[in-house]
Design an enzyme around this catalytic site. Structure first.
Site, PDB file in Angstrom:
ATOM      1  N   HIS A  99       0.868  -1.183   0.000  1.00 46.91           N
ATOM      2  CA  HIS A  99       0.000   0.000   0.000  1.00 46.91           C
ATOM      3  C   HIS A  99       0.907   1.235   0.000  1.00 46.91           C
ATOM      4  O   HIS A  99       1.431   1.628   1.044  1.00 46.91           O
ATOM      5  CB  HIS A  99      -0.908  -0.010   1.235  1.00 46.91           C
ATOM      6  CG  HIS A  99      -2.086   0.898   1.127  1.00 46.91           C
ATOM      7  ND1 HIS A  99      -3.339   0.530   1.583  1.00 46.91           N
ATOM      8  CD2 HIS A  99      -2.231   2.135   0.622  1.00 46.91           C
ATOM      9  CE1 HIS A  99      -4.180   1.516   1.373  1.00 46.91           C
ATOM     10  NE2 HIS A  99      -3.525   2.506   0.788  1.00 46.91           N
ATOM     11  N   VAL A 100       1.097   1.819  -1.182  1.00 49.20           N
ATOM     12  CA  VAL A 100       2.018   2.947  -1.337  1.00 49.20           C
ATOM     13  C   VAL A 100       1.614   4.101  -0.418  1.00 49.20           C
ATOM     14  O   VAL A 100       0.425   4.318  -0.154  1.00 49.20           O
ATOM     15  CB  VAL A 100       2.091   3.406  -2.817  1.00 49.20           C
ATOM     16  CG1 VAL A 100       0.787   4.031  -3.280  1.00 49.20           C
ATOM     17  CG2 VAL A 100       3.272   4.324  -3.048  1.00 49.20           C
ATOM     18  N   HIS A 101       2.605   4.831   0.067  1.00 46.96           N
ATOM     19  CA  HIS A 101       2.361   5.984   0.920  1.00 46.96           C
ATOM     20  C   HIS A 101       3.586   6.884   0.889  1.00 46.96           C
ATOM     21  O   HIS A 101       4.688   6.446   0.580  1.00 46.96           O
ATOM     22  CB  HIS A 101       2.042   5.553   2.360  1.00 46.96           C
ATOM     23  CG  HIS A 101       3.061   4.639   2.955  1.00 46.96           C
ATOM     24  ND1 HIS A 101       3.153   3.297   2.619  1.00 46.96           N
ATOM     25  CD2 HIS A 101       4.055   4.869   3.839  1.00 46.96           C
ATOM     26  CE1 HIS A 101       4.143   2.743   3.291  1.00 46.96           C
ATOM     27  NE2 HIS A 101       4.719   3.679   4.029  1.00 46.96           N
ATOM     28  N   MET A 102       3.379   8.152   1.199  1.00 47.80           N
ATOM     29  CA  MET A 102       4.451   9.148   1.201  1.00 47.80           C
ATOM     30  C   MET A 102       4.739   9.572   2.639  1.00 47.80           C
ATOM     31  O   MET A 102       3.820   9.664   3.454  1.00 47.80           O
ATOM     32  CB  MET A 102       4.040  10.375   0.384  1.00 47.80           C
ATOM     33  CG  MET A 102       3.733  10.050  -1.066  1.00 47.80           C
ATOM     34  SD  MET A 102       3.210  11.502  -1.999  1.00 47.80           S
ATOM     35  CE  MET A 102       4.790  12.329  -2.173  1.00 47.80           C
TER      36      MET A 102
END
Length: 152
Positions: free
Chosen positions: A109-112
């Site tokens: 789950h991509v996140h910054m």
């Protein structure tokens, strides 16, 4: 201590789980947009360490539609504003770890990340002791950052 004792109890994706609960100090979500939300990092490098997370469970930025990516960048800018106001950091690290080999703790789950920084905020304790020292609790950080977000 509660976190240390209970952190492995969540099954599945921690970001999908967090977004399914009411916002507050328990799920650490400080703001919800239309396509993404802002959450405190439970393993912060410094106080105020934020993450921008899309609602969609996808592993990489190129999997997201342009509107979601645009909103995520807008939330990064707003996060910087809030952190400047609440913590007066001297600098920021902003980044994305895509894939486990790149250091992503939740690779699916991509996140910054937005990490406020101060000169000397890491010390021998971090380097030698592999321990992070934070000046406030996550609950206090949640109160400060969510208050700053509402004032914006």
């Amino acid at each position: 201590m509660k976190y240390i004792q209970e952190h492995n109890l969540v099954e599945g994706c921690v970001f999908c789980e967090a977004q399914s609960h009411e916002d507050g100090p328990d799920n650490l979500i400080v703001f919800r947009g239309r396509r993404a939300y802002v959450i405190l990092n439970r393993y912060p490098y410094t106080s105020g360490h934020l993450m921008i997370v899309p609602y969609k469970h996808l592993p990489s930025l190129e999997n997201l539609d342009k509107k979601t990516r645009d909103e995520m960048m807008d939330l990064v800018v707003e996060g910087i504003r809030v952190l400047r106001e609440m913590y007066a950091p001297q600098a920021f690290n902003i980044g994305v770890n895509i894939g486990e080999a790149a250091g992503a703790g939740v690779a699916e789950h991509v996140h910054m990340h937005i990490v406020p920084r101060w000169t000397g905020d890491t010390s021998f304790i971090t380097t030698l002791g592999e321990t992070r020292v934070l000046p406030e609790s996550l609950e206090d950080t949640y109160d400060r950052v969510s208050s700053g977000w509402r004032q914006g």
